[in-house]
Design an enzyme around this catalytic site. Structure first.
Site, PDB file in Angstrom:
ATOM      1  N   HIS A  58      35.154  41.206  50.842  1.00  9.43           N
ATOM      2  CA  HIS A  58      34.669  39.831  50.696  1.00  9.43           C
ATOM      3  C   HIS A  58      33.168  39.802  50.434  1.00  9.43           C
ATOM      4  CE1 HIS A  58      33.977  35.669  52.671  1.00  9.43           C
ATOM      5  NE2 HIS A  58      34.510  35.471  51.472  1.00  9.43           N
ATOM      6  N   ARG A  59      32.799  39.306  49.263  1.00  2.00           N
ATOM      7  CA  ARG A  59      31.390  39.306  48.817  1.00  2.00           C
ATOM      8  C   ARG A  59      30.808  40.716  48.903  1.00  2.00           C
ATOM      9  NH1 ARG A  59      29.596  33.732  52.017  1.00  2.00           N
ATOM     10  NH2 ARG A  59      31.628  32.735  51.748  1.00  2.00           N
TER      11      ARG A  59
ATOM     12  N   GLU B 240      35.070  41.354  45.893  1.00  5.28           N
ATOM     13  CA  GLU B 240      35.053  39.956  45.457  1.00  5.28           C
ATOM     14  C   GLU B 240      33.635  39.453  45.319  1.00  5.28           C
ATOM     15  OE1 GLU B 240      34.696  35.590  46.580  1.00  5.28           O
ATOM     16  OE2 GLU B 240      34.161  37.322  47.827  1.00  5.28           O
TER      17      GLU B 240
ATOM     18  N   ASP C 296      31.387  35.693  44.085  1.00  8.75           N
ATOM     19  CA  ASP C 296      31.400  34.276  43.719  1.00  8.75           C
ATOM     20  C   ASP C 296      30.462  34.101  42.528  1.00  8.75           C
ATOM     21  OD1 ASP C 296      32.718  33.270  46.348  1.00  8.75           O
ATOM     22  OD2 ASP C 296      31.006  34.438  47.036  1.00  8.75           O
TER      23      ASP C 296
ATOM     24  N   HIS D 166      27.175  32.695  46.318  1.00  9.71           N
ATOM     25  CA  HIS D 166      28.181  31.788  46.864  1.00  9.71           C
ATOM     26  C   HIS D 166      27.748  30.330  46.848  1.00  9.71           C
ATOM     27  CE1 HIS D 166      30.293  29.567  50.070  1.00  9.71           C
ATOM     28  NE2 HIS D 166      31.336  30.308  49.725  1.00  9.71           N
TER      29      HIS D 166
ATOM     30  N   GLU E 286      35.600  34.700  42.025  1.00 10.19           N
ATOM     31  CA  GLU E 286      35.823  33.306  42.400  1.00 10.19           C
ATOM     32  C   GLU E 286      34.954  32.412  41.520  1.00 10.19           C
ATOM     33  OE1 GLU E 286      35.570  30.010  45.974  1.00 10.19           O
ATOM     34  OE2 GLU E 286      35.525  32.140  46.522  1.00 10.19           O
TER      35      GLU E 286
ATOM     36  N   LYS F  58      33.227  29.235  41.012  1.00  4.55           N
ATOM     37  CA  LYS F  58      32.753  28.187  41.913  1.00  4.55           C
ATOM     38  C   LYS F  58      32.557  26.846  41.213  1.00  4.55           C
ATOM     39  CE  LYS F  58      31.844  28.947  45.653  1.00  4.55           C
ATOM     40  NZ  LYS F  58      32.712  28.986  46.870  1.00  4.55           N
TER      41      LYS F  58
ATOM     42  N   ASP G 211      35.308  41.104  55.561  1.00  2.00           N
ATOM     43  CA  ASP G 211      33.861  41.310  55.459  1.00  2.00           C
ATOM     44  C   ASP G 211      33.462  42.760  55.706  1.00  2.00           C
ATOM     45  OD1 ASP G 211      33.280  38.571  54.999  1.00  2.00           O
ATOM     46  OD2 ASP G 211      33.396  38.155  57.143  1.00  2.00           O
TER      47      ASP G 211
END
Length: 234
Positions: A6-7, A32, A34, A47, A99, A101, A213
């Site tokens: 995640h990120r 991943e 954003d 993000h 992702e 946004k 994370d």
């Protein structure tokens, strides 16, 4: 079961930076990011709609040119990377979850991705129209619908926008949701799982993957080991 960083690995490194992605790539199947656009239309990994939380700057991302944005410190001396830099980093090594946004940015994002397709790619969004557009622009890609609130029929909504994957917040996952999704031919990849008990419960429910994370801790939990979960950074 797929592990998504995640990120990158936001519990360990400044989120959505190349440093975080490298850390996540050590253990994750996919990482991943954003994506938002700069004032001059460059997709960058961040993000929030503003740079305030994750950099030493202030103001909206769309208020910066790429030249100005890359002067900001995103933590540990890192800069906000462009999508092109992200793709160059992961090429041939791991998959990528993007992702989207901001609705309306899909064509620009796809135009950057199309010449550097990762070994596995998910284009995902909480905006149903963005999911449909992603699928239209890259028919072969796996598109996903993110949701966190109460949704009457997430499976039906996902199918209506041509999604291949649902990405529910972890507290929205149940055996019934997983079974219904699988019955409709959809993958289930919830977010964000960091505790050992949650990861093992996700495995028991039969999800197809999850975002974490701390991908290395998550990998260890899945393999039966125990590791203290890191505290999310920033």
């Amino acid at each position: 079961m797929l592990i998504v960083g995640h990120r990158g690995a936001r519990a360990l490194e400044p989120e959505n930076t190349l440093r975080a992605l490298r850390r996540g790539m050590a253990c994750a199947d996919l990482v991943e990011v954003d994506l938002r656009l700069t004032r001059d239309g460059i997709p960058v990994a961040i993000h929030d709609a503003t740079v305030d939380r994750t950099t030493d700057g202030t103001g909206p991302v769309k208020g910066y040119t790429i030249e100005d944005l890359t002067r900001l410190d995103a933590g540990e001396g890192e800069t906000i990377p462009t999508l092109r830099e992200v793709l160059d980093l992961i090429q041939g090594q791991t998959g990528l979850v993007v992702e989207i946004k901001e609705p309306g940015t899909e064509a620009i994002i796809v135009s950057v991705i199309i010449d550097r397709l990762p070994e596995r790619l998910f284009l995902v969004s909480s905006n149903p129209e963005s999911v449909t557009m992603a699928k239209r622009l890259l028919p072969g890609v796996q598109a996903g619908l993110i949701y966190s609130g109460a949704t009457d029929d997430p499976i039906g909504l996902a199918r209506s926008v041509q999604a291949d994957v649902i990405l529910p917040r972890w507290d929205r996952v149940s055996r019934e949701v997983v079974e219904q999704a699988h019955g409709a031919g959809l993958l289930v990849i919830p977010w964000t799982l960091n505790r050992e008990e949650d990861i093992k419960e996700a495995a028991r429910l039969g999800v197809d993957g999850f975002a974490s994370d701390d991908p290395c801790a998550a990998r260890q939990y899945l393999q039966g080991g125990t590791k203290k979960s890191a505290t999310p950074a920033r």
